[in-house]
Design a protein around this motif. Sequence first.
Motif, mmCIF file in Angstrom:
data_model
loop_
_atom_site.group_PDB
_atom_site.id
_atom_site.type_symbol
_atom_site.label_atom_id
_atom_site.label_comp_id
_atom_site.label_asym_id
_atom_site.label_seq_id
_atom_site.Cartn_x
_atom_site.Cartn_y
_atom_site.Cartn_z
ATOM 1 N N VAL A 446 0.859 -1.182 0.000
ATOM 2 C CA VAL A 446 0.000 0.000 0.000
ATOM 3 C C VAL A 446 0.896 1.233 0.000
ATOM 4 O O VAL A 446 1.711 1.417 0.903
ATOM 5 C CB VAL A 446 -0.936 0.031 1.225
ATOM 6 C CG1 VAL A 446 -1.809 1.291 1.193
ATOM 7 C CG2 VAL A 446 -1.812 -1.216 1.275
ATOM 8 N N GLU A 448 0.650 5.477 -0.550
ATOM 9 C CA GLU A 448 -0.150 6.688 -0.739
ATOM 10 C C GLU A 448 0.799 7.877 -0.732
ATOM 11 O O GLU A 448 1.468 8.136 0.280
ATOM 12 C CB GLU A 448 -1.198 6.819 0.367
ATOM 13 C CG GLU A 448 -2.155 7.987 0.177
ATOM 14 C CD GLU A 448 -3.267 8.017 1.218
ATOM 15 O OE1 GLU A 448 -3.481 9.088 1.830
ATOM 16 O OE2 GLU A 448 -3.905 6.954 1.406
ATOM 17 N N ARG A 548 -3.405 6.658 -4.285
ATOM 18 C CA ARG A 548 -3.341 5.524 -3.361
ATOM 19 C C ARG A 548 -3.360 4.231 -4.166
ATOM 20 O O ARG A 548 -4.336 3.946 -4.871
ATOM 21 C CB ARG A 548 -4.513 5.547 -2.374
ATOM 22 C CG ARG A 548 -4.478 4.388 -1.361
ATOM 23 C CD ARG A 548 -5.630 4.487 -0.363
ATOM 24 N NE ARG A 548 -5.669 3.328 0.526
ATOM 25 C CZ ARG A 548 -4.957 3.193 1.642
ATOM 26 N NH1 ARG A 548 -4.118 4.173 2.004
ATOM 27 N NH2 ARG A 548 -5.064 2.108 2.391
ATOM 28 N N ASP A 550 -3.308 0.371 -3.599
ATOM 29 C CA ASP A 550 -3.555 -0.603 -2.541
ATOM 30 C C ASP A 550 -3.656 -1.990 -3.166
ATOM 31 O O ASP A 550 -4.710 -2.396 -3.662
ATOM 32 C CB ASP A 550 -4.846 -0.247 -1.793
ATOM 33 C CG ASP A 550 -5.053 -1.105 -0.540
ATOM 34 O OD1 ASP A 550 -4.511 -2.217 -0.484
ATOM 35 O OD2 ASP A 550 -5.784 -0.653 0.365
#
Length: 605
Positions: A446, A448, A548, A550
């Motif tokens: 992940v 961001e 982002r 993910d």
Amino acid sequence: MTVHARIGEVTERIVRRSADSRARYIERMEKQIEKGPRRAKMGCANLAHGFAACGPSDKAQLADDVVPNLGIITAYNDMLSAHQPYERFPDLIRAAAREVGAVAQVAGGVPAMCDGVTQGALGMEMSLFSRDVIAMAAAVGLSHDMFDAAVYLGVCDKIIPGLAIAAATFGHIPAVFIPGGPMTTGIGNDEKSKVRQLYAEGKVGRAELLASESAAYHGPGTCTFYGTANSNQMLMEIMGLHLPGSTFVNPNTPLRDALTREAAKRALAISAEGNAFTPIGRVLDEKAIVNGVVGLNATGGSTNHTMHLIAMAKAAGIKLTWDDFSDLSDVVPLIARVYPNGLADVNHFHAAGGMGFLIGALLDAGLLHEDVSTVWGTGLNGYRVEPKLNDDGSLRWVEATRTSHDDKVLRPASDPFQPTGGLKVLKGNLGRSVIKISAVKADRHVIEAPAKIFHSQEALQKAFKAGELDQDFVAVIRFQGPQANGMPELHKLTPPLGVLQDRGFKVALVTDGRMSGASGKVPAAIHVTPEAKDGGPIAKVREGDIIRLDANAGTLEVLVSDVEWAARTAVTEDLSDNEWGMGRELFASFRKVVGAAEDGASVFG
């Protein structure tokens, strides 16, 4: 063992989705089978042209039409290490054919370019398109309709997919794919990667880098890392198109030569004149395609096959999707660690148990369809073997090991390196893309961070060298899709992004381009569809937007309000410089008609 429920479910939905197109394909194939080769019905002048250069014995046999004729489609050239060994293969194949009372002719050659040579150069913009050129070139060779069976000599990135598309198109012709084998092991992949990163940081010079690369890529055969070329070879065996255990035998060895001769004889045995007629269109069915996707996930194979397998399947009337890849990945464990997913190379993989162990382990776990047609005349259980040479030079097959010889390289499905295959689909307001996370550490799944936008990999490299990238960021490299510039690999991005990640920064890549089978430790959302040239959402991203990525949730989002996102317009780019130089002018029509990455990035519709 009963096949895993998810494997069966995905296979069934592919069958349902493909029902009409597959039925049309089978109908066309059966009509061609009924007609048989045109050789016996040719006019005398036509046939005379077809065997004019043959020796007296071959000419007499073809004139009487009493023996099968084997067509050889070869990707030989002596610049590419993987394809240089094929120089000797036609003589081996012709001799093997004569031993069984048949004839073999080189039907045609196909181009074979090396992505390793063209990385970061203009030629890379023709690389993906070369796959479809190869398919067409093979079709030209086979169009003479002189052949009862075919063998395909090819290894590398676009060559095997192109040859497979051609073979599927000529599905009525039995065919065997013959590998060339990997080069022997050079310096370790870890050492090679370290030198690349040191060069990217300016800590070593070109001489040191070239010495390192030359020690890695040092002789005849396929490059030994597990990129697209070796993923191709794994696929051909797990899909039943190679002889069992033949995939990773080194070139120019007695065993390699014996396997080549045996492959030629097997191709003739499965022709209509043999005793085990097996047209390749029956081998390449939905179960074989699913087996290929399973093998790709189990080994952490090349992301390029999220396009190539779709195009190969389509040529056989089968509709494969990215969601199929992702859903299979969720239940297929990673049981092989081969660079870039580990330190071992394919020679170590082969020594640890190789394809025989891999196929057996997946069968034992119910993750492969055993009940498939193969060129060997068995289901996949017949591939739980490895070839050996007898003292007289003949071949025998022995049972493959049921225990890995090195559990750092190969493991059973009950004790995997990770529980899933690592190929995932990402979805969100940036469109759809794929990511390979088998080599990405869990704490980087992940990311961001703010977007930094580039329209070429050279621009990112320039910013890196200027010290402008020492921060958390998501690199957005756009206008790299098939319509824009042929979708080159962006492998040159790996060293600088790897350096920044090692410095502690959170970095990721988002691109409508490719990262190849060498996709490594940096999280990379690739093949973003629709592409920027097609007005895709990636063209709406602005510098500094928070992105982002993910991989756990399977999402790729720009974190702006829905209202603002809807109000934005896609930027455009002057791509005229992509239209000339190094032959790119000749591919203008390809760029205009090519399909999306998710549909196989094919020019065939």
